[in-house]
Design a protein around this motif. Structure first.
Motif, PDB file in Angstrom:
ATOM      1  N   SER A  40       0.840  -1.203   0.000  1.00 43.90           N
ATOM      2  CA  SER A  40       0.000   0.000   0.000  1.00 43.90           C
ATOM      3  C   SER A  40       0.872   1.249   0.000  1.00 43.90           C
ATOM      4  CB  SER A  40      -0.909   0.012   1.233  1.00 43.90           C
ATOM      5  OG  SER A  40      -0.145   0.178   2.409  1.00 43.90           O
ATOM      6  N   ALA A  41       0.306   2.347  -0.422  1.00 42.44           N
ATOM      7  CA  ALA A  41       1.054   3.608  -0.418  1.00 42.44           C
ATOM      8  C   ALA A  41       1.473   3.986   0.991  1.00 42.44           C
ATOM      9  CB  ALA A  41       0.187   4.714  -1.031  1.00 42.44           C
ATOM     10  N   GLU A  42       0.636   3.727   1.961  1.00 36.01           N
ATOM     11  CA  GLU A  42       0.969   4.058   3.353  1.00 36.01           C
ATOM     12  C   GLU A  42       2.247   3.350   3.797  1.00 36.01           C
ATOM     13  OE1 GLU A  42      -1.075   3.894   7.821  1.00 36.01           O
ATOM     14  OE2 GLU A  42      -2.065   2.937   6.108  1.00 36.01           O
ATOM     15  N   ASN A  43       2.335   2.040   3.546  1.00 36.93           N
ATOM     16  CA  ASN A  43       3.518   1.279   3.945  1.00 36.93           C
ATOM     17  C   ASN A  43       4.765   1.711   3.162  1.00 36.93           C
ATOM     18  OD1 ASN A  43       2.103  -0.184   5.830  1.00 36.93           O
ATOM     19  ND2 ASN A  43       1.783  -1.951   4.506  1.00 36.93           N
ATOM     20  N   LEU A  44       4.608   1.851   1.846  1.00 38.93           N
ATOM     21  CA  LEU A  44       5.763   2.168   1.013  1.00 38.93           C
ATOM     22  C   LEU A  44       6.287   3.577   1.264  1.00 38.93           C
ATOM     23  CD1 LEU A  44       4.691   0.501  -2.369  1.00 38.93           C
ATOM     24  CD2 LEU A  44       6.226  -0.401  -0.600  1.00 38.93           C
ATOM     25  N   VAL A  45       5.398   4.523   1.444  1.00 33.28           N
ATOM     26  CA  VAL A  45       5.827   5.907   1.708  1.00 33.28           C
ATOM     27  C   VAL A  45       6.551   5.983   3.051  1.00 33.28           C
ATOM     28  CG1 VAL A  45       4.996   8.233   2.245  1.00 33.28           C
ATOM     29  CG2 VAL A  45       4.128   7.024   0.227  1.00 33.28           C
ATOM     30  N   GLU A  61       5.923  10.583  -4.220  1.00 29.33           N
ATOM     31  CA  GLU A  61       6.758  10.663  -3.031  1.00 29.33           C
ATOM     32  C   GLU A  61       8.221  10.367  -3.353  1.00 29.33           C
ATOM     33  OE1 GLU A  61       7.264  11.554   1.040  1.00 29.33           O
ATOM     34  OE2 GLU A  61       5.656  11.916  -0.423  1.00 29.33           O
ATOM     35  N   ILE A  62       8.454   9.450  -4.275  1.00 28.87           N
ATOM     36  CA  ILE A  62       9.837   9.161  -4.678  1.00 28.87           C
ATOM     37  C   ILE A  62      10.474  10.400  -5.297  1.00 28.87           C
ATOM     38  CG2 ILE A  62      11.287   7.825  -6.252  1.00 28.87           C
ATOM     39  CD1 ILE A  62       9.323   5.488  -5.866  1.00 28.87           C
ATOM     40  N   HIS A  63       9.764  11.071  -6.175  1.00 27.19           N
ATOM     41  CA  HIS A  63      10.303  12.294  -6.793  1.00 27.19           C
ATOM     42  C   HIS A  63      10.576  13.367  -5.746  1.00 27.19           C
ATOM     43  CE1 HIS A  63      10.167  11.285 -11.026  1.00 27.19           C
ATOM     44  NE2 HIS A  63       8.939  10.797 -10.900  1.00 27.19           N
ATOM     45  N   ARG A  64       9.669  13.514  -4.790  1.00 25.95           N
ATOM     46  CA  ARG A  64       9.852  14.542  -3.760  1.00 25.95           C
ATOM     47  C   ARG A  64      11.077  14.237  -2.894  1.00 25.95           C
ATOM     48  NH1 ARG A  64       8.889  15.805   1.498  1.00 25.95           N
ATOM     49  NH2 ARG A  64       8.305  13.656   2.015  1.00 25.95           N
ATOM     50  N   LEU A  65      11.225  12.986  -2.470  1.00 21.16           N
ATOM     51  CA  LEU A  65      12.329  12.609  -1.587  1.00 21.16           C
ATOM     52  C   LEU A  65      13.674  12.640  -2.314  1.00 21.16           C
ATOM     53  CD1 LEU A  65      10.568   9.710   0.350  1.00 21.16           C
ATOM     54  CD2 LEU A  65      11.238  11.935   1.281  1.00 21.16           C
ATOM     55  N   LYS A  66      13.672  12.273  -3.592  1.00 16.35           N
ATOM     56  CA  LYS A  66      14.926  12.363  -4.358  1.00 16.35           C
ATOM     57  C   LYS A  66      15.429  13.800  -4.425  1.00 16.35           C
ATOM     58  CE  LYS A  66      14.079  10.442  -8.335  1.00 16.35           C
ATOM     59  NZ  LYS A  66      14.376   9.947  -9.705  1.00 16.35           N
ATOM     60  N   ALA A  67      14.524  14.714  -4.669  1.00 12.78           N
ATOM     61  CA  ALA A  67      14.920  16.121  -4.747  1.00 12.78           C
ATOM     62  C   ALA A  67      15.343  16.659  -3.392  1.00 12.78           C
ATOM     63  CB  ALA A  67      13.756  16.949  -5.302  1.00 12.78           C
ATOM     64  N   ALA A  76       7.937   2.053 -10.738  1.00 10.38           N
ATOM     65  CA  ALA A  76       9.321   1.817 -11.164  1.00 10.38           C
ATOM     66  C   ALA A  76       9.890   2.977 -11.979  1.00 10.38           C
ATOM     67  CB  ALA A  76       9.405   0.527 -11.971  1.00 10.38           C
ATOM     68  N   VAL A  77       9.055   3.648 -12.784  1.00 11.40           N
ATOM     69  CA  VAL A  77       9.588   4.705 -13.650  1.00 11.40           C
ATOM     70  C   VAL A  77      10.044   5.927 -12.874  1.00 11.40           C
ATOM     71  CG1 VAL A  77       8.284   3.977 -15.685  1.00 11.40           C
ATOM     72  CG2 VAL A  77       7.253   5.616 -14.097  1.00 11.40           C
ATOM     73  N   ALA A  78       9.760   5.972 -11.577  1.00 13.06           N
ATOM     74  CA  ALA A  78      10.276   7.068 -10.758  1.00 13.06           C
ATOM     75  C   ALA A  78      11.738   6.849 -10.397  1.00 13.06           C
ATOM     76  CB  ALA A  78       9.441   7.208  -9.484  1.00 13.06           C
ATOM     77  N   ALA A  79      12.250   5.631 -10.619  1.00 13.31           N
ATOM     78  CA  ALA A  79      13.648   5.323 -10.291  1.00 13.31           C
ATOM     79  C   ALA A  79      14.582   5.908 -11.338  1.00 13.31           C
ATOM     80  CB  ALA A  79      13.830   3.812 -10.201  1.00 13.31           C
ATOM     81  N   ASP A  80      15.824   6.090 -10.953  1.00 14.21           N
ATOM     82  CA  ASP A  80      16.832   6.588 -11.891  1.00 14.21           C
ATOM     83  C   ASP A  80      17.181   5.540 -12.940  1.00 14.21           C
ATOM     84  OD1 ASP A  80      17.493   9.246 -10.648  1.00 14.21           O
ATOM     85  OD2 ASP A  80      17.932   7.948  -8.955  1.00 14.21           O
ATOM     86  N   LYS A  95       6.575   8.638 -19.691  1.00 16.96           N
ATOM     87  CA  LYS A  95       7.425   9.490 -20.532  1.00 16.96           C
ATOM     88  C   LYS A  95       8.323  10.399 -19.691  1.00 16.96           C
ATOM     89  CE  LYS A  95       4.549   9.658 -24.700  1.00 16.96           C
ATOM     90  NZ  LYS A  95       3.769  10.530 -25.622  1.00 16.96           N
ATOM     91  N   GLN A  96       7.786  10.918 -18.610  1.00 14.12           N
ATOM     92  CA  GLN A  96       8.581  11.774 -17.733  1.00 14.12           C
ATOM     93  C   GLN A  96       9.708  10.965 -17.089  1.00 14.12           C
ATOM     94  OE1 GLN A  96       6.484  13.107 -14.255  1.00 14.12           O
ATOM     95  NE2 GLN A  96       8.162  14.399 -13.531  1.00 14.12           N
ATOM     96  N   GLY A  97       9.397   9.746 -16.632  1.00  9.22           N
ATOM     97  CA  GLY A  97      10.390   8.942 -15.944  1.00  9.22           C
ATOM     98  C   GLY A  97      11.465   8.379 -16.859  1.00  9.22           C
TER      99      GLY A  97
END
Length: 347
Positions: free
Chosen positions: A114-119, A154-160, A182-186, A261-263
């Motif tokens: 869930s988003a709660e656990n992963l975040v 959340e991944i994008h926010r924390l990476k920045a 997955a597409v939020a990963a580098d 496309k963004q990722g």
């Protein structure tokens, strides 16, 4: 009245009027004697001894039953205390390491993915100074676009915020909502036989109108609002509602495409099938730009992150939770029974 001259008259006594004559003394029974008189107390003693033995046995069983129930209760309390006071991996998090977060199973509310656990796991991993990078190990068929979107954002926010790299490592499957994350990963690492893709949206259901007609069942649906019964499986399909639902999932699909496309950026080699909902094996996914390289978790930690020590930040069920699920209310019930049986002894 007899006279003295009658034989035996001197030895006979006439009873008074209304009183029965005294019965002659009975001769002693051949079976009556000292042995019979002693047998009755012996049997009574044996019965008393048997009753006492049974009572002692029942008390012993009761004590053991209370002991085992209280032992289970004590064990559960000890496990809970140890789990709360000593989080797994907390002692070594300060040293340089690779932070691992598992994305497994369906992505939905009230699941492990869930988003709660992963975040929550992402925040802990990014905030730990010893974590050199965050690795998402994914094995999921997808799920809710809402839950996946929350994690992606959340991944994008924390990476920045923390300036730490994020890598996705795919095991068997990274499809639909899992690929959305997955597409939020580098970079995305796959096995050559992994299943990757399924960039699409679906809304499924059933229609029972024909079956109801055959069974003679009538649907009686009352709504306040002409569209409140939209997509009701027991009512005939409404073309207006169908077109509305199709437009809605098309919009969500476009959101998914924009995230991909963004990722992936310039790495993505788009074809007419890329966003059709198809999926590919890992080897083909790399050719299409949906993934970057082949590699597993150990490879990424050792060769890419350069931190072989791996610490899992994923919220997992602890031993206490597993025990609670396994024994359910039985443990609590046993404890209550034990306390109830103990109560009379405490008075």
């Amino acid at each position: 009245m007899s006279t003295p001259d009658e034989p035996g008259s001197a030895n006979r006594v006439e009873p008074a009027f209304g009183q029965p004559a005294a019965a002659p003394a009975a001769a002693p029974s051949p079976s009556a004697g000292p042995s019979a008189a002693a047998a009755a107390p012996a049997w009574s003693a044996k019965l008393e001894q048997l009753a006492q033995d049974m009572l002692r046995e029942r008390r012993s069983e009761r004590r053991w039953r209370i002991f085992f129930r209280l032992s289970w209760l004590l064990l559960a309390l000890v496990v809970i205390t140890l789990t709360v006071s000593s989080p797994v991996g907390s002692s070594s998090k300060s040293a340089p390491h690779t932070a691992l977060i598992e994305v497994r199973g369906e992505i939905a509310a009230d699941t492990e993915a869930s988003a709660e656990n992963l975040v929550s796991a992402l925040k802990s991993a990014f905030e730990d100074h010893g974590a050199q990078a965050v690795v998402l190990r994914i094995n999921s068929p997808g799920g809710s676009p809402v839950q996946a979107g929350i994690v992606n954002d959340e991944i994008h926010r924390l990476k920045a915020l923390h300036n730490k790299p994020v890598y996705a490592v795919v095991e068997e499957m990274c499809a639909s909502g899992a690929y959305y994350i997955a597409v939020a990963a580098d970079e995305i690492y796959v096995d050559k036989a992994s299943l990757v893709g399924s960039i699409g949206v679906l809304m499924d259901g059933f229609g029972f109108t024909g079956t109801m007609e055959k069974l003679g069942v009538e649907r009686r649906l009352l709504t306040a609002g002409e569209n409140k019964g939209m997509l009701d499986p027991f009512s005939p399909q409404n073309e207006k509602h169908k077109a509305y639902a199709k437009a809605m999932i098309d919009q969500i699909h476009q959101q998914f495409i924009a995230v991909v496309k963004q990722g992936r950026g310039q790495r993505l080699k788009e074809t007419p099938e890329t966003f059709s909902g198809l999926f590919w094996n890992g080897e083909e996914a790399i050719k299409l730009g949906l993934a970057d390289k082949t590699g597993n978790l150990d490879f990424v930690a050792r060769e890419v992150v350069k931190a072989e020590d791996i610490i899992d930040y994923t919220p997992h069920e602890n031993v206490a939770e597993r025990l609670a699920k396994r024994f359910g209310a039985g443990v609590g019930t046993g404890a209550v029974r034990a306390l109830r049986e103990f109560a009379p002894q405490l008075r």
